[in-house]
Write a protein that holds these residues in place. Structure first.
Motif, mmCIF file in Angstrom:
data_model
loop_
_atom_site.group_PDB
_atom_site.id
_atom_site.type_symbol
_atom_site.label_atom_id
_atom_site.label_comp_id
_atom_site.label_asym_id
_atom_site.label_seq_id
_atom_site.Cartn_x
_atom_site.Cartn_y
_atom_site.Cartn_z
ATOM 1 N N GLN A 169 -53.668 -81.682 83.991
ATOM 2 C CA GLN A 169 -54.732 -80.759 83.624
ATOM 3 C C GLN A 169 -54.725 -79.507 84.489
ATOM 4 O OE1 GLN A 169 -56.322 -81.302 81.047
ATOM 5 N NE2 GLN A 169 -56.467 -83.503 80.686
ATOM 6 N N MET A 170 -53.840 -79.476 85.477
ATOM 7 C CA MET A 170 -53.858 -78.394 86.456
ATOM 8 C C MET A 170 -53.676 -77.022 85.807
ATOM 9 S SD MET A 170 -54.157 -77.872 89.756
ATOM 10 C CE MET A 170 -53.626 -79.368 90.610
ATOM 11 N N GLU A 171 -52.758 -76.919 84.864
ATOM 12 C CA GLU A 171 -52.478 -75.617 84.248
ATOM 13 C C GLU A 171 -53.694 -75.104 83.481
ATOM 14 O OE1 GLU A 171 -49.372 -73.499 81.076
ATOM 15 O OE2 GLU A 171 -49.098 -75.606 81.684
ATOM 16 N N TRP A 177 -62.436 -83.247 84.244
ATOM 17 C CA TRP A 177 -61.447 -82.389 83.596
ATOM 18 C C TRP A 177 -61.227 -82.694 82.140
ATOM 19 C CZ3 TRP A 177 -61.977 -78.837 86.646
ATOM 20 C CH2 TRP A 177 -62.097 -79.070 88.005
ATOM 21 N N LYS A 197 -59.905 -77.232 95.205
ATOM 22 C CA LYS A 197 -59.021 -78.343 94.848
ATOM 23 C C LYS A 197 -59.382 -79.618 95.600
ATOM 24 C CE LYS A 197 -55.011 -75.513 93.593
ATOM 25 N NZ LYS A 197 -53.614 -75.149 93.931
ATOM 26 N N ASN A 232 -60.538 -83.113 92.408
ATOM 27 C CA ASN A 232 -59.163 -83.603 92.392
ATOM 28 C C ASN A 232 -58.593 -83.471 90.984
ATOM 29 O OD1 ASN A 232 -56.784 -84.796 93.221
ATOM 30 N ND2 ASN A 232 -57.555 -86.876 92.926
ATOM 31 N N VAL A 233 -58.003 -82.315 90.705
ATOM 32 C CA VAL A 233 -57.519 -82.023 89.360
ATOM 33 C C VAL A 233 -56.257 -82.825 89.066
ATOM 34 C CG1 VAL A 233 -56.805 -80.212 87.761
ATOM 35 C CG2 VAL A 233 -58.439 -79.692 89.589
ATOM 36 N N GLY A 257 -56.488 -74.247 85.845
ATOM 37 C CA GLY A 257 -56.097 -73.030 86.555
ATOM 38 C C GLY A 257 -56.324 -71.785 85.717
ATOM 39 N N PRO A 289 -52.652 -83.756 87.666
ATOM 40 C CA PRO A 289 -51.508 -82.864 87.443
ATOM 41 C C PRO A 289 -51.390 -82.370 86.003
ATOM 42 C CG PRO A 289 -50.855 -84.712 88.826
ATOM 43 C CD PRO A 289 -52.247 -85.007 88.350
#
Length: 281
Positions: free
Chosen positions: A114-116, A4, A105, A109-110, A119, A112
Motif C-alpha cells: 500500500q506504500m505507493e 490503509w 511512517k 506502519n504502512v 505515498g 509494502p
C-alpha cells in the motif's frame, strides 16, 4: 483492522481528485450504503420474495447493513483525513523534512503493497498547508461524539511537528488552530503534550518531574481539588481513553498505540499526584 485498506478501498481518489472530502464523500457514502443494502436484499431473496412486511428479520438486516456501511464510510473518510492532515502538518513550516516523513511512517506502519498509493495521497496533500482547516473540520465532524479520538489525532500531529528537533512558530499556530477546531480543552491539550513526551522517552512515561506537564492539568483538576475529586477524574479518564474504547469504535490499530501512549501519560500524572499526596487507587 488497519487504516490503509480503508483508504485505498474508500476515499483516496476523492480527496485527490476533488479537494476536501465534504460532499464527495457524502455521494460516495450514498453509493456504498446502497450497495451494502442490495447485497442484503440479494441474500435474503434466495429464500424469500421481497415484501416490506416479510420475511421476519428482513428489515432488521437492512437496518444493520445501513449502519455497518455508514460506519465503514466514516472510518474510510477519517483515515483519508488523517493522512491529509499529517502531510499538511509536515508542510506547515514551508518544507517537509525527512524526519517528519519518518515520524509519519513510524506512527502508521504502512504495508509494502500500500506504500505507493498512500505515498501518492501524502504527496498530493503536502503540496500546500493552506487548506488544512477544511480537513480538520472534516475530522471534527466525523468524531464530534468521541472527542478522545480527536485528542489522539492531535497527538499524532504534534509528534510529526516535533520530529525534526523543534516546533516552528508556523507549526505551533497550525496545532493551536486544529486544537480550536477540535474543541480540545486546555486540560486535554496537556494530556496530548504529555502523551507525545512519553512517546519520545525510552521509558514511555511522562511525569511532572520531567518539566513537560502539570499532572493536575493532565487529569483536568485544580491543585486544590479534593482527593476524592482527583480519584474520580482519574477513573473517568481511564474509562474514556482506554485502548479498548478505540477498538470498540472500529478505529485502526495504529490509534490503539496512540491511545496507549496517552493512557501512560494519564497514569503517570496520577502516580505523581498520588506520591505527593500519599494516595492509593
Amino acid at each position: 483492522m488497519s487504516i490503509w485498506g480503508k483508504i485505498i478501498g474508500g476515499t483516496a481518489g476523492f480527496v485527490i481528485g476533488g479537494g476536501p472530502l465534504g460532499a464527495l464523500i457524502g455521494a460516495a457514502a450514498g453509493h456504498f450504503i446502497d450497495r451494502k443494502v442490495e447485497q442484503v436484499r440479494q441474500s435474503e431473496a434466495q429464500d424469500h420474495a421481497f415484501d416490506p412486511s416479510a420475511p421476519p428479520g428482513f428489515k432488521e438486516a437492512i437496518h444493520h447493513a445501513r449502519q455497518q456501511a455508514r460506519e465503514q464510510m466514516r472510518a474510510a473518510a477519517f483515515a483519508t483525513t488523517v493522512v491529509a492532515l499529517c502531510a499538511k502538518m509536515a508542510k506547515a513550516d514551508g518544507q517537509v523534512s525527512r524526519a517528519e516523513v519518518d515520524a509519519f511512517k513510524r506512527t502508521f506502519n504502512v504495508p509494502p503493497d500500500q506504500m505507493e498509493a498512500v505515498g501518492r495521497l501524502f504527496d498530493e496533500a503536502r503540496k500546500t498547508a493552506d487548506d488544512f482547516e477544511l480537513y480538520a473540520r472534516q475530522a471534527a465532524s466525523l468524531f464530534s461524539d468521541t472527542p478522545q479520538v480527536l485528542e489522539d489525532l492531535l497527538m499524532v500531529l504534534l509528534l510529526i511537528a516535533q520530529a525534526d528537533g523543534g516546533i516552528h512558530p508556523a507549526e505551533q499556530a497550525f496545532l493551536q488552530r486544529v486544537a480550536e477546531i477540535f474543541a480540545v480543552s486546555p486540560q486535554a491539550w496537556e494530556r496530548v503534550r504529555a502523551g507525545a513526551a512519553s512517546a519520545g522517552a525510552d521509558s514511555g512515561r511522562a511525569s511532572a518531574s520531567s518539566g513537560i506537564s502539570d499532572p493536575y492539568a493532565v487529569l483536568g483538576v485544580a491543585p486544590t481539588a479534593t482527593d476524592s475529586d482527583i480519584k474520580a477524574a482519574y477513573r473517568k479518564l481511564l474509562r474514556e481513553n482506554h485502548p479498548d474504547t478505540v477498538i470498540a469504535q472500529g478505529l485502526p490499530e495504529e490509534f490503539v498505540e496512540i491511545a496507549t501512549r496517552k493512557m501512560a501519560a494519564i497514569n503517570a500524572a496520577w502516580d505523581d499526584i498520588a506520591r505527593m499526596r500519599g494516595l492509593k487507587k
